[in-house]
Design an enzyme around this catalytic site. Sequence first.
Site, short mmCIF file in Angstrom:
data_model
loop_
_atom_site.label_atom_id
_atom_site.label_comp_id
_atom_site.label_asym_id
_atom_site.label_seq_id
_atom_site.Cartn_x
_atom_site.Cartn_y
_atom_site.Cartn_z
N TYR A 137 0.86 -1.19 0.00
CA TYR A 137 0.00 0.00 0.00
C TYR A 137 0.89 1.24 0.00
O TYR A 137 1.55 1.54 0.99
CB TYR A 137 -0.91 -0.03 1.23
CG TYR A 137 -2.00 1.03 1.29
CD1 TYR A 137 -2.15 2.01 0.32
CD2 TYR A 137 -2.91 1.04 2.34
CE1 TYR A 137 -3.15 2.96 0.38
CE2 TYR A 137 -3.93 1.99 2.43
CZ TYR A 137 -4.04 2.95 1.45
OH TYR A 137 -5.02 3.89 1.52
N LYS A 165 -1.25 -1.26 -4.18
CA LYS A 165 -2.35 -0.29 -4.16
C LYS A 165 -1.69 1.07 -4.16
O LYS A 165 -1.11 1.49 -3.15
CB LYS A 165 -3.21 -0.48 -2.91
CG LYS A 165 -4.34 0.54 -2.76
CD LYS A 165 -5.07 0.33 -1.45
CE LYS A 165 -6.29 1.23 -1.29
NZ LYS A 165 -5.99 2.66 -1.25
#
Length: 303
Positions: A137, A165
């Site tokens: 992330y 992400k």
Amino acid sequence: MRLEKFRGIIPAFYACYDDQGDISEARTNALCDYLYEKKVNGVYVGGSSGECIYQNLDERKAVLTYVANRLKGKMTLIAHVGAPSTRDSIELAKHAATLGYDALSAIPPIYFKLPDSSVCKYWNEIIDATPLDFIIYNIPQTTGYTLTTSLFEKLLANPKVIGVKNSSMPTMDIERFKRVGGDNVVVFNGPDEQYVAGRMMGADGGIGGTYAAMPELFLQANEFFLQGKFEEAKRIQSHINDIIVALCSQNGSMYAVIKEVLNRRGVNIGSVRGPLEGISNEDMGRIDSIISMIDEATQQFCK
């Protein structure tokens, strides 16, 4: 085939509180049911939209449990397990693994400014704690840490790392990460304001904090993209961005406003936890206009 389930529209799951501000199983179930009915591709549980940094370990475990009990086998489940310490992150990761989540994800360590070697070690220790796939992330605007392509390439040496992400604002970052990983990784667009642009630059899908407020619009934007209807995709993105600006222009936090939008649609998941601000009396009237914006765009594009 392994990566196919991670493509498409994956809403970031919101924290669901009761009227006293405690985690609510019933309200978590209600949001699960709502998103299942909307036919989204999966949910990302326990991240920024889930107010993870304002919850203790037991609360975060409870949310992971409630969502898995309701949605396992129905859609893709990704557990965000990032925490201030490696120890807590691993505890959350192991819990998610016992529940049958499809993948783990984690922000980098926060507060202390750490070198790449420490961040890499942190992520790898989480990855090695379970057999689950892992999604990095990258959200530098809140963590203060920017994932580089060189570290991404290094982490990809671990076969359980399947993607990133990416919530940094430059769409170039999506292109760079996709270039490094190619077809062997999934790259998620993070900023909802640029979903279509992110897809054009190589993103395989998106994980977003406003998706659950207007799931039909993001599903249709994705469908337009897949059909090669790029002008239509641009137009729906423009409407989405008008809505996002309105969501972020109230006195209360964006998440508080979204929760009131959902409440007026019959999905009461409470408010937000401090220090996030709830909606004000002024906001209450303006939320009607936001709902109208969503409904009008849905009627225009989703036929």
